[in-house]
Scaffold this motif. Structure first.
Motif, short mmCIF file in Angstrom:
data_model
loop_
_atom_site.label_atom_id
_atom_site.label_comp_id
_atom_site.label_asym_id
_atom_site.label_seq_id
_atom_site.Cartn_x
_atom_site.Cartn_y
_atom_site.Cartn_z
N LEU A 1 41.38 39.99 20.62
CA LEU A 1 40.61 39.37 21.67
C LEU A 1 41.20 39.61 23.06
O LEU A 1 40.46 39.85 24.02
N LEU A 2 42.51 39.60 23.17
CA LEU A 2 43.15 39.68 24.48
C LEU A 2 43.07 41.07 25.14
O LEU A 2 42.83 41.15 26.34
N PRO A 3 43.27 42.19 24.43
CA PRO A 3 43.16 43.49 25.11
C PRO A 3 41.79 43.77 25.72
O PRO A 3 41.72 44.24 26.86
N PRO A 4 40.66 43.49 25.03
CA PRO A 4 39.38 43.70 25.69
C PRO A 4 39.19 42.82 26.93
O PRO A 4 38.62 43.26 27.93
N VAL A 5 39.71 41.60 26.88
CA VAL A 5 39.62 40.71 28.04
C VAL A 5 40.43 41.29 29.20
O VAL A 5 39.99 41.29 30.35
N ALA A 6 41.61 41.82 28.91
CA ALA A 6 42.43 42.44 29.96
C ALA A 6 41.74 43.67 30.54
O ALA A 6 41.76 43.89 31.76
N LEU A 7 41.09 44.46 29.71
CA LEU A 7 40.38 45.65 30.19
C LEU A 7 39.19 45.26 31.06
O LEU A 7 38.98 45.84 32.13
N ILE A 8 38.43 44.28 30.62
CA ILE A 8 37.29 43.81 31.43
C ILE A 8 37.79 43.24 32.76
O ILE A 8 37.15 43.41 33.79
N THR A 9 38.95 42.59 32.73
CA THR A 9 39.53 42.06 33.96
C THR A 9 39.83 43.17 34.96
O THR A 9 39.59 43.02 36.16
N LEU A 10 40.33 44.29 34.47
CA LEU A 10 40.65 45.40 35.36
C LEU A 10 39.39 46.07 35.91
O LEU A 10 39.42 46.66 36.99
N ILE A 11 38.29 45.97 35.19
CA ILE A 11 37.04 46.59 35.63
C ILE A 11 36.28 45.70 36.59
O ILE A 11 35.82 46.14 37.65
N PHE A 12 36.12 44.42 36.23
CA PHE A 12 35.32 43.49 37.02
C PHE A 12 36.21 42.46 37.69
O PHE A 12 36.61 41.47 37.07
N ASN A 13 36.54 42.69 38.96
CA ASN A 13 37.30 41.72 39.74
C ASN A 13 37.02 41.94 41.22
O ASN A 13 36.38 42.92 41.61
N TYR A 14 37.49 41.02 42.04
CA TYR A 14 37.28 41.14 43.49
C TYR A 14 38.33 41.99 44.17
O TYR A 14 38.06 42.60 45.20
N GLY A 15 39.53 42.01 43.65
CA GLY A 15 40.60 42.76 44.28
C GLY A 15 41.71 43.01 43.28
O GLY A 15 41.80 42.37 42.24
N TYR A 16 42.56 43.96 43.61
CA TYR A 16 43.64 44.34 42.71
C TYR A 16 44.98 43.77 43.17
O TYR A 16 45.96 44.48 43.32
N ASN A 17 45.02 42.47 43.39
CA ASN A 17 46.29 41.81 43.63
C ASN A 17 46.51 40.80 42.51
O ASN A 17 45.62 40.52 41.72
N PHE A 18 47.71 40.26 42.43
CA PHE A 18 48.07 39.39 41.32
C PHE A 18 47.18 38.16 41.23
O PHE A 18 46.74 37.78 40.14
N ARG A 19 46.89 37.57 42.36
CA ARG A 19 46.08 36.34 42.37
C ARG A 19 44.67 36.59 41.87
O ARG A 19 44.15 35.85 41.04
N GLU A 20 44.03 37.63 42.35
CA GLU A 20 42.66 37.93 41.94
C GLU A 20 42.58 38.36 40.48
O GLU A 20 41.66 37.98 39.75
#
Length: 106
Positions: A35-54
């Motif tokens: 469950l966790l790796p797909p969530v991490a991948l989706i996080t890298l694709i759909f986000n507002y910015g590439y900083n730690f907080r976002e």
């Protein structure tokens, strides 16, 4: 006020959490590793910015969306649930399922 909050939380945890354990290891076989790796991948694709907080915020939103899956898996394995539990899980799943489209729309 903080001491009162801690005291109340301590009291409630000691009085309400005592009872028989409900974990049955033979039925609880959901693998979080899948469950966790797909969530991490989706996080890298759909986000507002590439900083730690976002990235942390986006990961928590996506993880919250799929966090109901272990509960549903356990419910399916046991085949029994009280009506209120079923309604709660349905409402929670609907909320989490609709949260992502709302987040993407904004």
């Amino acid at each position: 006020m903080t001491a009162l909050n801690y005291s109340l939380a301590n009291y409630l945890s000691r009085t309400t959490l005592t009872g028989r354990p409900t974990l049955d290891a033979s039925l609880d076989t959901f693998r979080l590793e899948y469950l966790l790796p797909p969530v991490a991948l989706i996080t890298l694709i759909f986000n507002y910015g590439y900083n730690f907080r976002e990235l942390s915020w986006a990961f928590s939103i996506w993880l919250e969306t799929v966090a109901i899956l272990p509960q549903l898996f356990m419910l399916q394995r046991t085949g029994e649930a009280e009506t209120i539990t079923t309604h709660y899980l349905a409402a929670l799943g609907l909320y989490r399922g609709l949260y992502i489209p709302n987040w993407m729309y904004r």
